[in-house]
Write a protein that holds these residues in place. Structure first.
Motif, mmCIF file in Angstrom:
data_model
loop_
_atom_site.group_PDB
_atom_site.id
_atom_site.type_symbol
_atom_site.label_atom_id
_atom_site.label_comp_id
_atom_site.label_asym_id
_atom_site.label_seq_id
_atom_site.Cartn_x
_atom_site.Cartn_y
_atom_site.Cartn_z
ATOM 1 N N ALA A 1 14.898 5.960 6.621
ATOM 2 C CA ALA A 1 14.133 6.439 7.776
ATOM 3 C C ALA A 1 13.513 7.808 7.518
ATOM 4 C CB ALA A 1 15.021 6.494 9.014
ATOM 5 N N GLU A 2 14.185 8.637 6.749
ATOM 6 C CA GLU A 2 13.654 9.974 6.461
ATOM 7 C C GLU A 2 12.417 9.917 5.572
ATOM 8 O OE1 GLU A 2 14.661 12.777 7.843
ATOM 9 O OE2 GLU A 2 16.058 11.564 9.025
ATOM 10 N N ARG A 3 12.242 8.832 4.845
ATOM 11 C CA ARG A 3 11.093 8.692 3.942
ATOM 12 C C ARG A 3 9.923 7.973 4.596
ATOM 13 N NH1 ARG A 3 13.173 5.202 -0.561
ATOM 14 N NH2 ARG A 3 11.073 5.573 -1.412
ATOM 15 N N LEU A 4 10.131 7.471 5.792
ATOM 16 C CA LEU A 4 9.096 6.707 6.479
ATOM 17 C C LEU A 4 7.954 7.628 6.891
ATOM 18 C CD1 LEU A 4 8.420 3.883 7.647
ATOM 19 C CD2 LEU A 4 9.518 4.640 9.767
ATOM 20 N N THR A 5 6.735 7.219 6.595
ATOM 21 C CA THR A 5 5.564 8.006 6.982
ATOM 22 C C THR A 5 4.367 7.083 7.152
ATOM 23 O OG1 THR A 5 4.263 9.981 6.435
ATOM 24 C CG2 THR A 5 4.746 8.478 4.633
ATOM 25 N N ALA A 6 3.318 7.615 7.768
ATOM 26 C CA ALA A 6 2.066 6.875 7.921
ATOM 27 C C ALA A 6 1.130 7.261 6.792
ATOM 28 C CB ALA A 6 1.436 7.192 9.273
ATOM 29 N N CYS A 7 0.315 6.317 6.369
ATOM 30 C CA CYS A 7 -0.655 6.609 5.323
ATOM 31 C C CYS A 7 -1.578 7.732 5.788
ATOM 32 C CB CYS A 7 -1.467 5.363 4.990
ATOM 33 S SG CYS A 7 -2.662 5.609 3.638
ATOM 34 N N GLY A 8 -1.831 8.698 4.904
ATOM 35 C CA GLY A 8 -2.620 9.862 5.265
ATOM 36 C C GLY A 8 -4.093 9.739 4.971
ATOM 37 N N SER A 9 -4.577 8.522 4.777
ATOM 38 C CA SER A 9 -5.987 8.325 4.459
ATOM 39 C C SER A 9 -6.645 7.483 5.538
ATOM 40 C CB SER A 9 -6.137 7.642 3.093
ATOM 41 O OG SER A 9 -7.493 7.397 2.795
ATOM 42 N N ALA A 10 -7.494 8.114 6.355
ATOM 43 C CA ALA A 10 -8.202 7.379 7.407
ATOM 44 C C ALA A 10 -9.190 6.388 6.769
ATOM 45 C CB ALA A 10 -8.946 8.367 8.301
ATOM 46 N N PRO A 11 -9.395 5.229 7.397
ATOM 47 C CA PRO A 11 -8.844 4.792 8.682
ATOM 48 C C PRO A 11 -7.559 3.975 8.542
ATOM 49 C CG PRO A 11 -10.470 3.216 7.953
ATOM 50 C CD PRO A 11 -10.399 4.269 6.868
ATOM 51 N N CYS A 12 -6.903 4.044 7.391
ATOM 52 C CA CYS A 12 -5.731 3.199 7.132
ATOM 53 C C CYS A 12 -4.671 3.389 8.219
ATOM 54 C CB CYS A 12 -5.144 3.528 5.756
ATOM 55 S SG CYS A 12 -3.814 2.403 5.280
ATOM 56 N N ASN A 13 -4.076 2.295 8.634
ATOM 57 C CA ASN A 13 -3.070 2.315 9.696
ATOM 58 C C ASN A 13 -1.705 1.840 9.197
ATOM 59 O OD1 ASN A 13 -3.799 -0.359 9.232
ATOM 60 N ND2 ASN A 13 -3.600 -0.960 11.391
ATOM 61 N N CYS B 1 -6.295 4.300 -1.217
ATOM 62 C CA CYS B 1 -6.262 5.260 -0.114
ATOM 63 C C CYS B 1 -6.161 6.690 -0.647
ATOM 64 C CB CYS B 1 -5.095 4.953 0.823
ATOM 65 S SG CYS B 1 -5.454 3.653 2.031
ATOM 66 N N GLY B 2 -5.394 6.880 -1.712
ATOM 67 C CA GLY B 2 -5.300 8.203 -2.310
ATOM 68 C C GLY B 2 -6.637 8.671 -2.842
ATOM 69 N N ASP B 3 -7.361 7.784 -3.515
ATOM 70 C CA ASP B 3 -8.688 8.126 -4.034
ATOM 71 C C ASP B 3 -9.640 8.465 -2.892
ATOM 72 O OD1 ASP B 3 -7.778 7.665 -6.574
ATOM 73 O OD2 ASP B 3 -8.664 5.661 -6.749
ATOM 74 N N ARG B 4 -9.547 7.697 -1.792
ATOM 75 C CA ARG B 4 -10.436 7.948 -0.652
ATOM 76 C C ARG B 4 -10.144 9.325 -0.048
ATOM 77 N NH1 ARG B 4 -9.044 3.873 2.634
ATOM 78 N NH2 ARG B 4 -10.567 2.462 1.719
ATOM 79 N N ALA B 5 -8.860 9.662 0.098
ATOM 80 C CA ALA B 5 -8.501 10.957 0.676
ATOM 81 C C ALA B 5 -8.945 12.111 -0.217
ATOM 82 C CB ALA B 5 -6.992 11.015 0.908
ATOM 83 N N ARG B 6 -8.764 11.965 -1.521
ATOM 84 C CA ARG B 6 -9.197 13.021 -2.437
ATOM 85 C C ARG B 6 -10.713 13.181 -2.433
ATOM 86 N NH1 ARG B 6 -4.527 11.197 -5.289
ATOM 87 N NH2 ARG B 6 -5.694 9.449 -6.205
ATOM 88 N N ALA B 7 -11.427 12.069 -2.361
ATOM 89 C CA ALA B 7 -12.885 12.130 -2.306
ATOM 90 C C ALA B 7 -13.350 12.813 -1.028
ATOM 91 C CB ALA B 7 -13.469 10.722 -2.394
ATOM 92 N N ALA B 8 -12.657 12.535 0.086
ATOM 93 C CA ALA B 8 -13.010 13.168 1.359
ATOM 94 C C ALA B 8 -12.784 14.669 1.295
ATOM 95 C CB ALA B 8 -12.205 12.543 2.496
ATOM 96 N N ARG B 9 -11.688 15.087 0.673
ATOM 97 C CA ARG B 9 -11.419 16.524 0.549
ATOM 98 C C ARG B 9 -12.466 17.195 -0.344
ATOM 99 N NH1 ARG B 9 -5.853 15.088 0.119
ATOM 100 N NH2 ARG B 9 -5.932 15.437 -2.139
ATOM 101 N N ALA B 10 -12.817 16.539 -1.449
ATOM 102 C CA ALA B 10 -13.815 17.107 -2.355
ATOM 103 C C ALA B 10 -15.166 17.242 -1.650
ATOM 104 C CB ALA B 10 -13.946 16.243 -3.602
ATOM 105 N N TYR B 11 -15.536 16.234 -0.878
ATOM 106 C CA TYR B 11 -16.801 16.286 -0.148
ATOM 107 C C TYR B 11 -16.773 17.419 0.871
ATOM 108 C CZ TYR B 11 -20.568 14.902 2.983
ATOM 109 O OH TYR B 11 -21.701 14.900 3.761
#
Length: 207
Positions: free
Chosen positions: A159-171, A187-197
């Protein structure tokens, strides 16, 4: 959000449903929660959108026999439990109180199937143990197993490791490993690309 089924998502979008999220192989309840997927472009994919799809999902996870003949009522019950498990995962991740309706739904599923294999006797087999009504209660047994796994996930060490994906719009939800909080490489690539942009344009964005 426009809904597409699994096959349509693969045909019509460059973003088919992603591979199982980290932790889904250990927890079928997490896999169930992630069986509805938000995709870019306002699309979504539901891996349980028909009785045949729901049956395939259960069979692939050894929660129903290959010859099971699921009806829409059964598929609807599976989707309903998924929604309630998602509500409990969301409350755990965000630190909010668990919704009473979700707790009731999971507890109801837990009590729908016998918890023990009963003792039987027949002339050809002698004494043996088997679950009561294994054929007529396929869905009840599957829902009970998924509800039990959800309860274990939400109250156990994972339960302590449970988290939501941090890349929108992923649910989707996942079990975090180290600092990773994305459910897939995509999703990781999408999030990094969003930060770079965001850095290039000075617009801020996800951190």
């Amino acid at each position: 959000m426009r809904h597409v089924n699994e096959s349509d998502a693969a045909k019509d979008s460059a973003e088919p449903a992603p591979p199982p999220a980290p932790g889904a192989a250990l927890h079928p309840a997490l896999d169930l929660a992630n069986s509805t997927v938000a995709l870019p472009g306002g699309q979504s994919a539901d891996l349980l959108d028909s009785p045949a799809a729901a049956q395939r999902w259960l069979v692939d996870r050894a929660l129903a026999p290959a010859g099971a003949d699921l009806r829409e009522t059964c598929a609807s019950r599976l989707r309903s439990l998924r929604d309630q498990i998602r509500a409990l995962l969301a409350s755990r991740v965000t630190g909010r109180p668990a919704p009473a309706a979700a707790l009731d739904a999971v507890n109801d599923a837990l009590t729908r199937a016998p918890a023990a294999s009963l003792l039987h006797w027949s002339a050809d087999r002698g004494l043996y143990r088997a679950a009561a009504h294994p054929t007529t209660q396929i869905v009840e047994h599957a829902l009970a197993a998924l509800a039990a796994d959800a309860a274990d996930l939400l109250t156990g060490p994972d339960a302590e490791r449970l988290t939501a994906c941090g890349s929108a719009p992923c649910n989707r939800y996942l079990l975090r490993h180290g600092r990773r909080h994305w459910c897939s490489t995509r999703c990781g690539d999408r999030a990094r690309a969003a930060r770079a942009y965001a850095r290039r344009t000075g617009r801020g964005g996800p951190q």
